[in-house]
Design a protein around this motif. Structure first.
Motif, short mmCIF file in Angstrom:
data_model
loop_
_atom_site.label_atom_id
_atom_site.label_comp_id
_atom_site.label_asym_id
_atom_site.label_seq_id
_atom_site.Cartn_x
_atom_site.Cartn_y
_atom_site.Cartn_z
N PHE A 210 7.23 -14.76 -44.13
CA PHE A 210 6.56 -14.12 -43.00
C PHE A 210 7.61 -13.58 -42.03
O PHE A 210 8.70 -14.12 -41.92
N VAL A 211 7.26 -12.48 -41.36
CA VAL A 211 8.18 -11.81 -40.43
C VAL A 211 7.68 -12.03 -39.01
O VAL A 211 6.51 -11.77 -38.70
N THR A 212 8.57 -12.50 -38.16
CA THR A 212 8.20 -12.78 -36.77
C THR A 212 9.24 -12.22 -35.81
O THR A 212 10.44 -12.17 -36.14
N GLN A 213 8.80 -11.78 -34.66
CA GLN A 213 9.74 -11.24 -33.68
C GLN A 213 10.66 -12.33 -33.14
O GLN A 213 11.86 -12.15 -33.05
N HIS A 214 10.09 -13.47 -32.78
CA HIS A 214 10.83 -14.57 -32.17
C HIS A 214 11.10 -15.63 -33.22
O HIS A 214 10.18 -16.13 -33.86
N ALA A 215 12.36 -16.01 -33.39
CA ALA A 215 12.74 -16.96 -34.44
C ALA A 215 12.44 -18.40 -34.01
O ALA A 215 13.33 -19.23 -33.87
N SER A 241 20.05 -4.76 -32.56
CA SER A 241 20.69 -3.45 -32.45
C SER A 241 19.91 -2.44 -33.30
O SER A 241 19.10 -2.81 -34.15
N PRO A 242 20.14 -1.13 -33.09
CA PRO A 242 19.48 -0.11 -33.91
C PRO A 242 19.71 -0.32 -35.41
O PRO A 242 18.80 -0.13 -36.22
N SER A 243 20.92 -0.72 -35.78
CA SER A 243 21.21 -0.93 -37.21
C SER A 243 20.43 -2.12 -37.75
O SER A 243 19.97 -2.10 -38.91
N GLU A 244 20.26 -3.14 -36.94
CA GLU A 244 19.49 -4.31 -37.36
C GLU A 244 18.00 -3.96 -37.52
O GLU A 244 17.33 -4.45 -38.43
N LEU A 245 17.50 -3.11 -36.62
CA LEU A 245 16.11 -2.67 -36.73
C LEU A 245 15.90 -1.85 -38.01
O LEU A 245 14.88 -1.98 -38.70
N THR A 246 16.87 -1.02 -38.34
CA THR A 246 16.80 -0.23 -39.57
C THR A 246 16.79 -1.14 -40.79
O THR A 246 16.03 -0.95 -41.74
N GLU A 247 17.65 -2.16 -40.73
CA GLU A 247 17.74 -3.15 -41.79
C GLU A 247 16.38 -3.85 -41.98
O GLU A 247 15.90 -4.04 -43.10
N MET A 248 15.79 -4.23 -40.86
CA MET A 248 14.52 -4.95 -40.90
C MET A 248 13.40 -4.05 -41.42
O MET A 248 12.55 -4.49 -42.20
N ALA A 249 13.39 -2.80 -41.01
CA ALA A 249 12.38 -1.85 -41.49
C ALA A 249 12.47 -1.70 -43.01
O ALA A 249 11.45 -1.66 -43.71
N THR A 250 13.69 -1.63 -43.52
CA THR A 250 13.89 -1.53 -44.97
C THR A 250 13.37 -2.77 -45.68
O THR A 250 12.71 -2.69 -46.72
N ILE A 252 11.03 -4.86 -44.64
CA ILE A 252 9.56 -4.89 -44.55
C ILE A 252 8.93 -3.99 -45.61
O ILE A 252 7.96 -4.36 -46.27
N LYS A 253 9.51 -2.81 -45.80
CA LYS A 253 8.98 -1.87 -46.79
C LYS A 253 9.22 -2.39 -48.21
O LYS A 253 8.33 -2.35 -49.06
N ASP A 254 10.44 -2.87 -48.46
CA ASP A 254 10.79 -3.32 -49.80
C ASP A 254 9.98 -4.54 -50.23
O ASP A 254 9.65 -4.71 -51.41
N GLN A 255 9.68 -5.40 -49.27
CA GLN A 255 8.97 -6.65 -49.59
C GLN A 255 7.46 -6.54 -49.42
O GLN A 255 6.75 -7.54 -49.56
N ASP A 256 6.99 -5.34 -49.11
CA ASP A 256 5.55 -5.13 -48.91
C ASP A 256 4.95 -6.09 -47.90
O ASP A 256 3.89 -6.69 -48.11
N VAL A 257 5.65 -6.26 -46.78
CA VAL A 257 5.17 -7.13 -45.70
C VAL A 257 3.96 -6.48 -45.04
O VAL A 257 4.00 -5.30 -44.69
N ASN A 258 2.89 -7.24 -44.87
CA ASN A 258 1.65 -6.69 -44.31
C ASN A 258 1.48 -6.95 -42.82
O ASN A 258 0.74 -6.23 -42.15
N TYR A 259 2.14 -8.01 -42.32
CA TYR A 259 1.97 -8.37 -40.91
C TYR A 259 3.32 -8.67 -40.26
O TYR A 259 4.21 -9.24 -40.89
N ILE A 260 3.42 -8.28 -38.99
CA ILE A 260 4.55 -8.66 -38.15
C ILE A 260 3.96 -9.48 -37.00
O ILE A 260 3.01 -9.06 -36.35
N TYR A 261 4.55 -10.64 -36.75
CA TYR A 261 4.02 -11.55 -35.74
C TYR A 261 4.81 -11.48 -34.43
O TYR A 261 6.04 -11.32 -34.45
N PHE A 262 4.09 -11.61 -33.33
CA PHE A 262 4.73 -11.69 -32.02
C PHE A 262 4.03 -12.77 -31.20
O PHE A 262 2.91 -13.19 -31.53
N GLY A 263 4.68 -13.23 -30.12
CA GLY A 263 4.13 -14.30 -29.30
C GLY A 263 3.29 -13.76 -28.16
O GLY A 263 3.46 -12.61 -27.73
N LYS A 264 2.41 -14.62 -27.63
CA LYS A 264 1.50 -14.20 -26.57
C LYS A 264 2.19 -13.99 -25.23
O LYS A 264 1.77 -13.17 -24.43
N THR A 265 3.22 -14.77 -24.95
CA THR A 265 3.81 -14.74 -23.61
C THR A 265 5.08 -13.90 -23.53
O THR A 265 5.79 -13.94 -22.54
#
Length: 318
Positions: A210-215, A241-250, A252-265
């Protein structure tokens, strides 16, 4: 309870007056004002508050320093907060790795009459790198963690924290030790039931990532053999960083991730950016660092928030 110590001297002097008066006057009715003076307990943020309330029920007054819905990672205690800790009978916090301001506060006050409870005492904390599976080296200014402090998100470790909190309360208030023990055991049984629900849900899961914004979910992931991939680090103010975001986007696409999680607060901006770029849905996975006032009024507590998290995780796992 601490108030009793402050007026014992005055009470000793006045006792003689009451004794002499009793020789010629009817005995006054007994009062229970002393027993009404409950244990005063200060907790740092929501899980510590909820665990403590479950243990004491109505036997103590419990307050919380971090306001509802506030990002715990950015919290700094005010002078009023420090005074509140000083006047408490018991002060309960999760860990020095979470509440990084605690050591300096404890050095600045007289803790002679305050029982200090580090709820994570005796628990081996995970290294911070375990929480960020992509291995990013985030530049975290201000509030940072070398180890992962999010112990309470593992229902089994939460039981250990409850035991430690109960012991501290019993030390400060031995007269109610039996009550605290009974309540703690009842709550631990509920936490064990929660653990069994999580274990059953993921026992035969095919996808365990699973992919989450906050570790924040390394302990939970390790407990149930899941794989957390974090966009940013352990601190909520960390930004990739921008390069890390690009890495993460790749990823997500490669692994067919369907959801990205974030926290309420915390801000969901980073998650939204990635979701838009990768055509991925968003969902809430709550670190339960601060239950909002609205959720509390709706009856959401630690157990309910954890069950909400379980349903949210099922979206990615199944």
């Amino acid at each position: 309870m601490k108030k009793l110590h402050k007026w014992l001297s005055l009470s000793a002097v006045s006792s003689l007056v009451f004794f002499l008066a009793a020789c010629t006057s009817p005995a006054p009715e007994e009062t229970d004002s002393a027993t009404e003076d409950k244990l005063q307990v200060v907790t740092t943020f929501y899980p510590m508050y909820d665990f403590t309330k479950q243990i004491v029920q109505d036997s103590a007054d419990v307050s919380i320093l971090v306001p509802s819905g506030t990002d715990t990672h950015g919290f700094e205690p005010s002078a009023k907060d420090v005074a509140q800790i000083q006047e408490a009978d018991v002060f309960i916090y999760n860990s020095e790795e979470m509440e990084t301001w605690v050591p300096s506060i404890l050095e600045s006050i007289d803790t002679t009459d305050v029982v200090i409870v580090n709820a994570s005492e005796g628990i081996e904390l995970l290294e911070g790198s375990h929480s960020d599976e992509e291995g990013h080296d985030h530049d975290e200014e201000g509030h940072s963690h070398e180890v992962d402090p999010h112990i309470w998100l593992d229902p089994v470790l939460a039981q250990e924290e409850v035991s430690t909190i109960k012991e501290g309360l019993a030390e400060a208030d031995p007269e109610n030790e039996a009550v605290y023990t009974e309540n703690a055991e009842a709550f631990q049984a509920e936490l064990q039931q929660l653990n069994e629900e999580y274990a059953a849900a993921f026992e035969n899961a095919e996808n365990r990532t699973f992919v989450t914004q906050h570790a924040a979910f390394a302990y939970l992931a390790e407990r149930y053999d899941l794989h957390q991939v974090a966009i940013s680090g352990l601190s909520t103010d960390a930004e990739p960083s921008p390069s890390e975001l690009t890495e993460m986007a790749t990823f997500i696409k490669d692994q067919d991730v369907n959801y990205i999680y974030f926290g309420k607060t915390t801000s969901s901006a980073i998650s939204e950016t990635l979701a838009n770029e990768t055509n991925t849905q968003l969902a809430v996975l709550d670190p339960i660092e601060g239950i909002t006032q609205a959720d509390q009024e709706a009856g959401v507590d630690y157990l309910q928030a954890m069950r909400n998290n379980l349903e949210a995780l099922k979206l990615s796992i199944y």
